[in-house]
Motif scaffolding. Structure first.
Motif, PDB file in Angstrom:
ATOM      1  N   ASN A 143       0.833  -1.213   0.000  1.00 19.19           N
ATOM      2  CA  ASN A 143       0.000   0.000   0.000  1.00 19.19           C
ATOM      3  C   ASN A 143       0.862   1.255   0.000  1.00 19.19           C
ATOM      4  O   ASN A 143       0.558   2.243  -0.677  1.00 19.19           O
ATOM      5  N   LEU A 144       1.955   1.214   0.774  1.00 20.37           N
ATOM      6  CA  LEU A 144       2.840   2.372   0.855  1.00 20.37           C
ATOM      7  C   LEU A 144       3.483   2.670  -0.500  1.00 20.37           C
ATOM      8  O   LEU A 144       3.522   3.815  -0.953  1.00 20.37           O
ATOM      9  N   GLU A 145       4.008   1.623  -1.162  1.00 15.37           N
ATOM     10  CA  GLU A 145       4.656   1.830  -2.457  1.00 15.37           C
ATOM     11  C   GLU A 145       3.644   2.248  -3.522  1.00 15.37           C
ATOM     12  O   GLU A 145       3.962   3.028  -4.424  1.00 15.37           O
TER      13      GLU A 145
ATOM     14  N   ARG B 231       5.748  -1.228  -9.562  1.00 16.62           N
ATOM     15  CA  ARG B 231       6.477  -2.499  -9.637  1.00 16.62           C
ATOM     16  C   ARG B 231       6.771  -3.038  -8.240  1.00 16.62           C
ATOM     17  O   ARG B 231       6.542  -4.209  -7.963  1.00 16.62           O
ATOM     18  N   GLN B 232       7.275  -2.165  -7.345  1.00 14.28           N
ATOM     19  CA  GLN B 232       7.590  -2.618  -5.996  1.00 14.28           C
ATOM     20  C   GLN B 232       6.323  -2.978  -5.219  1.00 14.28           C
ATOM     21  O   GLN B 232       6.308  -3.934  -4.435  1.00 14.28           O
ATOM     22  N   ALA B 233       5.247  -2.202  -5.441  1.00 12.78           N
ATOM     23  CA  ALA B 233       3.983  -2.498  -4.753  1.00 12.78           C
ATOM     24  C   ALA B 233       3.483  -3.888  -5.129  1.00 12.78           C
ATOM     25  O   ALA B 233       3.051  -4.671  -4.275  1.00 12.78           O
ATOM     26  N   LEU B 234       3.545  -4.233  -6.418  1.00 12.69           N
ATOM     27  CA  LEU B 234       3.094  -5.556  -6.867  1.00 12.69           C
ATOM     28  C   LEU B 234       3.980  -6.662  -6.313  1.00 12.69           C
ATOM     29  O   LEU B 234       3.493  -7.753  -5.987  1.00 12.69           O
ATOM     30  N   ALA B 235       5.282  -6.383  -6.214  1.00 18.94           N
ATOM     31  CA  ALA B 235       6.199  -7.402  -5.677  1.00 18.94           C
ATOM     32  C   ALA B 235       5.867  -7.701  -4.216  1.00 18.94           C
ATOM     33  O   ALA B 235       5.802  -8.863  -3.800  1.00 18.94           O
ATOM     34  N   TYR B 236       5.644  -6.650  -3.417  1.00 20.71           N
ATOM     35  CA  TYR B 236       5.303  -6.857  -2.009  1.00 20.71           C
ATOM     36  C   TYR B 236       3.950  -7.566  -1.890  1.00 20.71           C
ATOM     37  O   TYR B 236       3.764  -8.443  -1.037  1.00 20.71           O
ATOM     38  N   ASN B 237       3.012  -7.184  -2.721  1.00 22.88           N
ATOM     39  CA  ASN B 237       1.691  -7.800  -2.676  1.00 22.88           C
ATOM     40  C   ASN B 237       1.777  -9.289  -2.992  1.00 22.88           C
ATOM     41  O   ASN B 237       1.110 -10.114  -2.360  1.00 22.88           O
TER      42      ASN B 237
ATOM     43  N   ALA C 226      -8.510  -9.855   0.619  1.00 21.84           N
ATOM     44  CA  ALA C 226      -8.279  -8.408   0.683  1.00 21.84           C
ATOM     45  C   ALA C 226      -7.001  -8.038  -0.064  1.00 21.84           C
ATOM     46  O   ALA C 226      -6.953  -7.046  -0.802  1.00 21.84           O
ATOM     47  N   ALA C 227      -5.937  -8.829   0.126  1.00 22.57           N
ATOM     48  CA  ALA C 227      -4.687  -8.556  -0.584  1.00 22.57           C
ATOM     49  C   ALA C 227      -4.867  -8.728  -2.087  1.00 22.57           C
ATOM     50  O   ALA C 227      -4.284  -7.989  -2.891  1.00 22.57           O
ATOM     51  N   LEU C 228      -5.678  -9.695  -2.487  1.00 20.72           N
ATOM     52  CA  LEU C 228      -5.926  -9.925  -3.914  1.00 20.72           C
ATOM     53  C   LEU C 228      -6.684  -8.750  -4.520  1.00 20.72           C
ATOM     54  O   LEU C 228      -6.378  -8.297  -5.635  1.00 20.72           O
ATOM     55  N   PHE C 229      -7.671  -8.236  -3.798  1.00 16.64           N
ATOM     56  CA  PHE C 229      -8.425  -7.084  -4.283  1.00 16.64           C
ATOM     57  C   PHE C 229      -7.503  -5.872  -4.442  1.00 16.64           C
ATOM     58  O   PHE C 229      -7.576  -5.145  -5.435  1.00 16.64           O
ATOM     59  N   ASN C 230      -6.600  -5.668  -3.461  1.00 17.17           N
ATOM     60  CA  ASN C 230      -5.638  -4.566  -3.563  1.00 17.17           C
ATOM     61  C   ASN C 230      -4.730  -4.752  -4.773  1.00 17.17           C
ATOM     62  O   ASN C 230      -4.321  -3.783  -5.412  1.00 17.17           O
TER      63      ASN C 230
END
Length: 620
Positions: A171-173, A180-186, A202-206
């Motif tokens: 969420n922060l990234e 790219r970094q947000a998707l990697a953390y997710n 919830a993580a999948l929806f994000n």
């Protein structure tokens, strides 16, 4: 002798009946139930009670219960329980929007766990601190605490907590637009949730939202449809509805307006009974407007735009209605308070008279106890006094109950207004995450800060019994500290000077001054100190008193000065200058003041507000 003893008993009875009974509160009942329970049970029950009261908007009861839980934990010297109570205090402050105070409580909770083996609790508190900094828009500090929590969770193989931390980092990234970094953390979070049998919806929806923000529209659609299948399988109407609301944005970017319209209409039907109905329908009609604009059907697009505007206006009208109700409640409260004061004075006089009469009865019986006719006279007098005292006691009790109900209603009204403003602020923050244009993001965030400045007024009204005025000195201090934290300045490296001569101001003028200061301080923090090694800012609110009759409020002078690079005055004087300048000018006119702007070793603002007089009827 028997007559003397009887009248003494009557006197004691009168003294007892003069005491006013107090109705037990929910907190008193809980305290009585827990009197003989073990300490650990009492602490847990008080914390549960505090959370329940917070959900109901009764912050005072919540704080009282947590204070009792903390007292018990400190007597036991149980550091783990003390830490849990401080964590609860922190969550309560976040609900009130007091991020600085929340951080203070969370840090205390963390300090009490230094020697404790409660690793899960320590990691959760680190995440709480990170989330608080994230809400305060201090992304650097938020990341720092997220990484501390991640390191501790990884060292001790706490996989689910690692997943929670990766989800927060994603969420922060995404907020930083680092897709790219947000998707990697997710992806890491989802993998850990799956490996440990945890729900990862919830993580999948994000992830679907993050794919859209990254420009990967096909992948975003695929994830949305996966969430939709899961929602249909689990009969989760809440998740299904939010997929209906968000999926059309991705489909529209894929140039598939027909499918986008299909899901937008499903969202429209779901929103009839869904949460935040007015706001959701405003968003859905915005999507339909863009769909028909893309098709070139301008007439239908305009019709949907009008629908969107109607729901937006409904939200604004609801806020105005709440403000009118609050104003009416304040007026009625003042009337009731005046009546209560009068009745309290009368009750005090009656109680004093009753005390003297009781003493007189005792003396009279001692002197003339042998005379039967005097005994009968005193008995009749005593009976009348008893009846009068009963009537007074019942009247006072009813008035006290009405007063408590009115005060509670006023607190609830201010709390709900503050909560609604907090919701608007959260919606603006969420909306800013979905915008891609940086200018639009900054504009939405500026609006969010203006909403938070108004919410701070209602928070202070909620925390005091005075419903018509607030402590302007404390409000300006809180507003300054909040903006200082929001723009990443360190208090230790920032010089400030607050000179507030007027302690209290009426609510209407306080709102105007708060919004004016919010704009001026925001401009200073954003632009003034770029090349300044030691930032300085001075705020002075001077009150000029006079001997003129019927003066309700003295002439006020607000001065704000920084030590920055100064202001381009030619640009300031342009009629089509920035929205912030126009807002400052408009609010100054609403306050009836005269604004001057100049450069004095930095930007200098001076707003003079004339005194306020009583009207002819009020003076009479």
């Amino acid at each position: 002798m028997k007559g003397f003893l009887f009248l003494c008993a009557v006197s004691l009875f009168l003294q007892q009946t003069s005491a006013q009974p107090t109705l037990p509160t929910a907190y008193d009942s809980l305290k009585a139930q827990l009197a003989f329970k073990p300490d650990t049970v009492q602490i847990a029950k008080y914390q549960n009670f505090a959370e329940d009261m917070l959900r109901k908007g009764r912050v005072g009861d919540s704080q009282t219960a947590l204070a009792e839980a903390l007292s018990i934990a400190e007597k036991r010297q149980d550091e783990r329980q003390i830490s849990k109570v401080y964590e609860s205090f922190g969550r309560l402050e976040i609900d009130q929007g007091n991020f600085a105070q929340a951080l203070n409580h969370f840090q205390k909770a963390l300090d009490f766990l230094k020697k404790s083996p409660a690793l899960n609790q320590r990691i959760l508190i680190l995440l709480r601190i990170g989330q608080t900094y994230f809400l305060a828009n201090d992304l650097k500090q938020a990341e720092n605490y997220y990484r501390q929590g991640l390191k501790l969770a990884a060292q001790n193989k706490r996989a689910v907590l690692m997943a929670d931390t990766y989800s927060e980092l994603a969420n922060l990234e995404d907020t930083r637009k680092n897709s790219r970094q947000a998707l990697a953390y997710n992806a890491k979070a989802i993998a850990l949730y799956q490996a440990n049998g945890e729900d990862y919806t919830a993580a999948l929806f994000n992830r679907a939202i993050e794919y859209k923000n990254a420009g990967l529209y096909a992948e975003s659609e695929q994830i949305y449809r996966q969430c939709l299948r899961h929602a249909e399988k689990q009969n989760d109407e809440y998740l299904k509805g939010y997929v209906y609301v968000n999926l059309p944005n991705t489909l529209l970017l894929l140039n598939r307006p027909d499918e986008a319209e299909k899901y937008a209409r499903l969202a429209l039907k779901w929103s009839e009974n869904g949460p935040e109905r007015l706001k959701l329908r405003e968003e859905i009609f915005d999507i339909l407007t863009r769909i028909y604009e893309k098709r070139g059907q301008d007439r239908q697009a305009l019709a949907y735009y009008r629908q969107k505007t109607m729901y937006r206006d409904s939200v604004l009208n609801a806020d105005k209605s709440r403000q009118l109700i609050m104003a009416e409640s304040r007026y009625q409260a003042r009337e009731k308070e005046s009546q209560i004061r009068k009745l309290d004075e009368e009750n005090s006089q009656k109680a004093q008279q009753l005390g003297w009469l009781s003493a007189g009865l005792v003396v009279l019986v001692g002197l003339t106890g042998l005379l039967f006719w005097q005994y009968r006279t005193i008995r009749r007098t005593n009976a009348r006094l008893t009846e009068g005292n009963r009537v007074i006691s019942e009247s006072h009790q009813k008035i006290s109950e009405q007063s408590k109900q009115l005060k509670t209603l006023l607190r609830e009204l201010n709390h709900r207004v503050k909560n609604n403003l907090a919701i608007v602020s959260s919606l603006l923050r969420l909306q800013s995450k979905r915008l891609e244009d940086e200018g639009a993001v900054q504009a939405v965030r500026a609006g969010q800060q203006r909403v938070e400045a108004m919410a701070l007024i209602h928070q202070r009204l909620y925390m005091t019994d005075n419903v018509s005025a607030i402590n302007i000195k404390e409000y300006i201090t809180d507003l300054f500290d909040g903006l200082l934290l929001a723009y990443g300045f360190d208090k230790a490296n920032f010089d400030r000077e607050l000179l507030i001569e007027q302690e209290e101001l009426d609510v209407d003028l306080s709102v105007l001054l708060g919004l004016i200061l919010n704009e001026i301080l925001t401009n200073a923090f954003k632009y003034a100190y770029e090349h300044v090694s030691r930032p300085f800012l001075r705020i002075r609110l001077a009150a000029h008193y006079s001997n003129e009759p019927n003066v309700v409020r003295p002439r006020l002078t607000l001065e704000v000065q920084d030590n920055g690079r100064g202001l381009d005055l030619r640009r300031w004087e342009r009629p089509n200058s920035s929205f912030g300048k126009r807002l400052i000018t408009s609010l100054s006119e609403q306050a009836g003041g005269q604004l001057e702007v100049s450069n004095r070793n930095g930007t200098y603002y001076r707003l003079v507000i004339p005194p306020l007089y009583r009207t002819g009827s009020e003076a009479a």
